[in-house]
Design a protein around this motif. Structure first.
Motif, PDB file in Angstrom:
ATOM      1  N   SER A  15     -25.056 -22.388  -1.470  1.00  0.00           N
ATOM      2  CA  SER A  15     -25.857 -21.624  -0.516  1.00  0.00           C
ATOM      3  C   SER A  15     -26.861 -20.775  -1.274  1.00  0.00           C
ATOM      4  CB  SER A  15     -24.955 -20.726   0.329  1.00  0.00           C
ATOM      5  OG  SER A  15     -25.708 -19.863   1.145  1.00  0.00           O
ATOM      6  N   GLY A  17     -29.935 -17.618  -1.048  1.00  0.00           N
ATOM      7  CA  GLY A  17     -30.325 -16.445  -0.258  1.00  0.00           C
ATOM      8  C   GLY A  17     -29.363 -15.298  -0.339  1.00  0.00           C
ATOM      9  N   ILE A 108     -36.388 -21.754   6.718  1.00  0.00           N
ATOM     10  CA  ILE A 108     -35.204 -20.939   6.960  1.00  0.00           C
ATOM     11  C   ILE A 108     -35.469 -19.549   6.397  1.00  0.00           C
ATOM     12  CG2 ILE A 108     -32.738 -20.624   6.517  1.00  0.00           C
ATOM     13  CD1 ILE A 108     -32.498 -23.641   6.166  1.00  0.00           C
ATOM     14  N   ASP A 110     -33.896 -15.489   5.948  1.00  0.00           N
ATOM     15  CA  ASP A 110     -32.790 -14.541   5.981  1.00  0.00           C
ATOM     16  C   ASP A 110     -33.420 -13.156   6.059  1.00  0.00           C
ATOM     17  OD1 ASP A 110     -30.988 -12.504   4.641  1.00  0.00           O
ATOM     18  OD2 ASP A 110     -29.605 -14.191   4.702  1.00  0.00           O
ATOM     19  N   ASN A 127     -34.279 -26.823   2.484  1.00  0.00           N
ATOM     20  CA  ASN A 127     -33.341 -25.780   2.902  1.00  0.00           C
ATOM     21  C   ASN A 127     -33.392 -24.516   2.030  1.00  0.00           C
ATOM     22  OD1 ASN A 127     -32.325 -27.324   5.059  1.00  0.00           O
ATOM     23  ND2 ASN A 127     -30.814 -28.302   3.737  1.00  0.00           N
ATOM     24  N   VAL A 129     -34.117 -20.712   1.236  1.00  0.00           N
ATOM     25  CA  VAL A 129     -34.033 -19.561   2.121  1.00  0.00           C
ATOM     26  C   VAL A 129     -35.078 -18.534   1.715  1.00  0.00           C
ATOM     27  CG1 VAL A 129     -32.563 -17.705   2.983  1.00  0.00           C
ATOM     28  CG2 VAL A 129     -31.573 -19.951   2.489  1.00  0.00           C
ATOM     29  N   SER A 174     -27.699  -9.805   8.376  1.00  0.00           N
ATOM     30  CA  SER A 174     -28.996 -10.494   8.398  1.00  0.00           C
ATOM     31  C   SER A 174     -29.140 -11.303   9.677  1.00  0.00           C
ATOM     32  CB  SER A 174     -29.123 -11.454   7.212  1.00  0.00           C
ATOM     33  OG  SER A 174     -28.985 -10.794   5.982  1.00  0.00           O
ATOM     34  N   VAL A 176     -30.553 -14.802  10.577  1.00  0.00           N
ATOM     35  CA  VAL A 176     -31.039 -16.066  10.037  1.00  0.00           C
ATOM     36  C   VAL A 176     -31.863 -16.757  11.109  1.00  0.00           C
ATOM     37  CG1 VAL A 176     -30.366 -18.389   9.314  1.00  0.00           C
ATOM     38  CG2 VAL A 176     -29.233 -16.418   8.338  1.00  0.00           C
ATOM     39  N   GLY A 178     -34.014 -20.300  11.750  1.00  0.00           N
ATOM     40  CA  GLY A 178     -34.387 -21.639  11.318  1.00  0.00           C
ATOM     41  C   GLY A 178     -35.438 -22.205  12.254  1.00  0.00           C
TER      42      GLY A 178
END
Length: 269
Positions: A15, A17, A108, A110, A127, A129, A174, A176, A178
């Motif tokens: 992951s 971010g 995406i 954050d 993907n 962030v 946060s 998020v 998308g």
């Protein structure tokens, strides 16, 4: 048995971010995310969990709008090593929903509502962030609009969720976002809502606010603020990031002012 089935069929997920350093796993069907909890997060979650599940039950049975991320389970996994002298270890993990299940996101973000150290260099990787300053740059070129009803629903959801989080002394969460360009939709959810405003954070906030160590300076905000301050800043920022689309009686720029994917979202049914 349901969750045990998925726990035994997952892979490591890198992951981006986050700064917690926690390990993440994802089920093979991409439907669930498993997050390892640190000792601090575990202690915070034990205190936070009863209020969280009570809040979600109220939202479910009374139809209250919410965008708070869903937690489906908490497990402690003990791994015993059969080799003599080898150490055994324990993992505390949460099972959460994957907000982007069965979706391909163009962008995406954050978002925390702060401009302090909230920018990353874009690499173009899938993907990746992006953060608050990246969002400001993005909406300057391509504003994010949603229909009036969706804007009201989002605003109400954020109001409910942040009020709840402030009441249980939670901060540093946060939103998020998308962008699904294929479906002309925004997918949103509040994540990272485990950390509470503990005594060490209170002390750090007081020191920064008083300017005793590395003062905030003119026009700068403290790096650590109270849950109430965080809630207010968060609400204001999210309201600026996502705008309400012009309706039939809107007096403003003509339709061709807006990006093509926004136009399709506004004028298709």
């Amino acid at each position: 048995m349901f969750h045990y089935f998925f726990l035994s069929r997952c892979v490591k997920w890198d992951s981006t971010g986050g700064k917690s350093g926690s390990a993440f796993l994802k089920t093979l069907d991409d439907r669930f995310i498993i997050k390892e909890l640190s000792r601090t997060e575990l202690e915070a979650f034990v205190q936070f969990a009863p209020s969280y599940f009570e809040y979600f039950a109220e939202a479910l049975f009374h139809g209250l709008p919410t965008v708070l991320g869903k937690i489906f389970g908490f497990y402690q996994i003990q791994v015993k090593n059969s080799i003599p002298g080898a150490k055994s270890y324990t993992l505390d993990v949460l099972i959460m929903e994957n907000l982007f299940y069965h979706r391909k996101m163009t962008r995406i973000f954050d978002l925390k509502g702060s401009m302090r150290n909230r920018h990353v260099e874009q690499t173009g990787k899938e993907n990746e962030v992006l953060l608050d300053e990246n969002m400001v740059e993005y909406i300057y070129e391509s504003p994010l609009f949603v229909r009036e009803n969706n804007k009201k629903l989002l605003r109400t959801s954020l109001w409910n969720d942040t009020l709840f989080l402030a009441k249980v002394n939670v901060m540093d969460y946060s939103l998020v976002i998308g962008i699904d360009s294929e479906k002309n939709e925004l997918v949103v959810g509040i994540i990272d809502f485990i950390r509470t405003f503990t005594w060490d954070k209170k002390l750090e906030s007081w020191v920064k606010e008083k300017g005793l160590v590395g003062g905030t300076g003119v026009g700068k905000e403290p790096t650590v603020i109270t849950p109430k301050q965080y809630k207010n800043r968060f609400r204001q920022a999210m309201d600026r990031y996502i705008l309400m689309a012009p309706g039939p009686y809107y007096q403003g720029p003509p339709p061709w002012y807006y990006p093509a994917w926004v136009i399709r979202a506004l004028f298709t049914t």
